[in-house]
Design an enzyme around this catalytic site. Sequence first.
Site, mmCIF file in Angstrom:
data_model
loop_
_atom_site.group_PDB
_atom_site.id
_atom_site.type_symbol
_atom_site.label_atom_id
_atom_site.label_comp_id
_atom_site.label_asym_id
_atom_site.label_seq_id
_atom_site.Cartn_x
_atom_site.Cartn_y
_atom_site.Cartn_z
ATOM 1 N N LYS A 52 0.893 -1.262 -0.117
ATOM 2 C CA LYS A 52 -0.091 0.003 0.065
ATOM 3 C C LYS A 52 0.819 1.307 -0.082
ATOM 4 O O LYS A 52 0.502 2.250 -0.781
ATOM 5 C CB LYS A 52 -0.975 0.133 1.238
ATOM 6 C CG LYS A 52 -1.995 -1.171 1.112
ATOM 7 C CD LYS A 52 -2.818 -1.384 2.342
ATOM 8 C CE LYS A 52 -3.979 -2.424 1.899
ATOM 9 N NZ LYS A 52 -4.762 -2.663 3.399
ATOM 10 N N GLN A 96 -4.273 -1.831 9.626
ATOM 11 C CA GLN A 96 -4.418 -2.861 8.979
ATOM 12 C C GLN A 96 -4.868 -4.026 9.930
ATOM 13 O O GLN A 96 -4.592 -4.095 11.294
ATOM 14 C CB GLN A 96 -2.915 -3.358 8.803
ATOM 15 C CG GLN A 96 -2.944 -4.569 7.821
ATOM 16 C CD GLN A 96 -3.485 -4.531 6.479
ATOM 17 O OE1 GLN A 96 -3.851 -3.600 5.886
ATOM 18 N NE2 GLN A 96 -3.922 -5.654 5.995
ATOM 19 N N ASP A 119 -10.918 2.985 4.401
ATOM 20 C CA ASP A 119 -11.251 1.466 4.288
ATOM 21 C C ASP A 119 -12.871 1.266 4.374
ATOM 22 O O ASP A 119 -13.097 0.175 4.132
ATOM 23 C CB ASP A 119 -10.515 0.692 5.567
ATOM 24 C CG ASP A 119 -9.448 0.041 5.187
ATOM 25 O OD1 ASP A 119 -9.211 -0.561 3.908
ATOM 26 O OD2 ASP A 119 -8.758 -0.302 6.259
HETATM 27 N N1 GUN Z 1 -7.046 -7.006 6.151
HETATM 28 C C1 GUN Z 1 -7.204 -7.777 5.124
HETATM 29 N N2 GUN Z 1 -8.019 -6.869 4.180
HETATM 30 C C2 GUN Z 1 -7.853 -5.831 4.765
HETATM 31 C C3 GUN Z 1 -8.068 -4.178 4.201
HETATM 32 O O1 GUN Z 1 -8.791 -4.156 3.095
HETATM 33 N N3 GUN Z 1 -7.944 -3.413 5.044
HETATM 34 C C4 GUN Z 1 -7.327 -3.368 6.269
HETATM 35 N N4 GUN Z 1 -7.307 -2.367 6.923
HETATM 36 N N5 GUN Z 1 -7.044 -4.676 6.748
HETATM 37 C C5 GUN Z 1 -7.250 -5.659 6.111
#
Ligand code: GUN
Length: 290
Positions: A52, A96, A119
Site C-alpha cells: 500500500k 491493518q 477502508d
Molecule cells: N486486512 C485484510 N484486508 C484488509 C483491508 O482491506 N483493510 C485493512 N485495514 N485490513 C485488511
Amino acid sequence: MIILDGKKTSADIKEEIASEVKQIKARGERVPHLAAILVGTDGASMTYVNAKVKACDLVGFDSTLIDLPEATSEADLLKHIHDLNTNPEIDGFIVQLPLPKHIDEHKVLIAVDPDKDVDGFHPTNVGRMALDLPCFLPATPFGILELLERYNVETSGKNVVVMGRSHIVGRPMSILMSQKRPAGNATVTVVHSRTHNLEDITKGADIIVAAIGISEFLTGDMVKDGVVIVDVGITRVPDDSKKRGYRLAGDVDFESVSKKASHITPVPGGVGPMTIAMLLKNTLLARSSS
Ligand code: GUN
C-alpha cells in the site's frame, strides 16, 4: 476463457490517479496523504501494508507508515488514531487487520473519523453504503465491482453467489451487488459455513465471489459452464519446492474451475491489486472532499 486481470486493470487505475495527482500539483495544491497503522509482525499484513505504501509512492501520494509493536496497548493505538484524526495533513488512514487479540477491533474501527476512513469500515460508512448514500466503499468489494465493470461482465438479473459473510468482503459484496448500480442489480445469495446443499447453490450461480479463506475449496464439479469466478482468497500453502517455503493459493481450484469458467480472476494478480488501487481511489476522494 477470459482472465480478469487485476494487475493490468489496477495499473490502469493507478495511471489515472497519477495523472490527477499531476493536476493537483500543477495547481500548487497539497497531494493526497495516506497513513497506515500496522500492529505486530504478521507476515501477510506486513506484505499488504508495504504494498500500500509503495503504491502511494507510485501515484505521487504522500504516505506515512506507523509501525507498532505487537504488545501495543489498545489505549496507545487509540491515541495514534486520535492523532491521525486531528492531523490536517492526513486525508485518510487505515488500521491493518487483523489486530492482536488483546485489542478490541470494534473499538478501534469506531474511533476512526468516518471522513478519513478510506477502508470504509466505520459503522457510519457501512450504514451509508447500505442506504445507497455517498461513502467510502470497502476497497476489496469496490475493486471487484470495478473489475467486473471494466471487463463489461453483465451482472443485472444474474444469479450471484457470494461465498463468505465477512465484514470486509462477503457482507458488503452481497449488499453492493444487489443495489441499483454498475455491476449491481443482481440476485444475490450468500452462502457460509452453515449452508446446506452448497453445491446445488453454487451450480446455479452465473457469478461466484469466493471469500471464505479456505484454499482451493471451490472445484470444477461445483460450478456450471460459463460461470464468472472472482477469487478473493489468498492463503499461504506450505510448499517445499518454493524458495520462500510456501505458495499463494486462492479459494478456487483454478485448474479445474478455469476449464468451465467464461471469466476468472487469477491468484495472485486478480482481486489483490484491485484492493490497493481502490484504497488509493478512496484516498483521492478523501483529499478532494477535505
Ligand atoms: N486486512 C485484510 N484486508 C484488509 C483491508 O482491506 N483493510 C485493512 N485495514 N485490513 C485488511
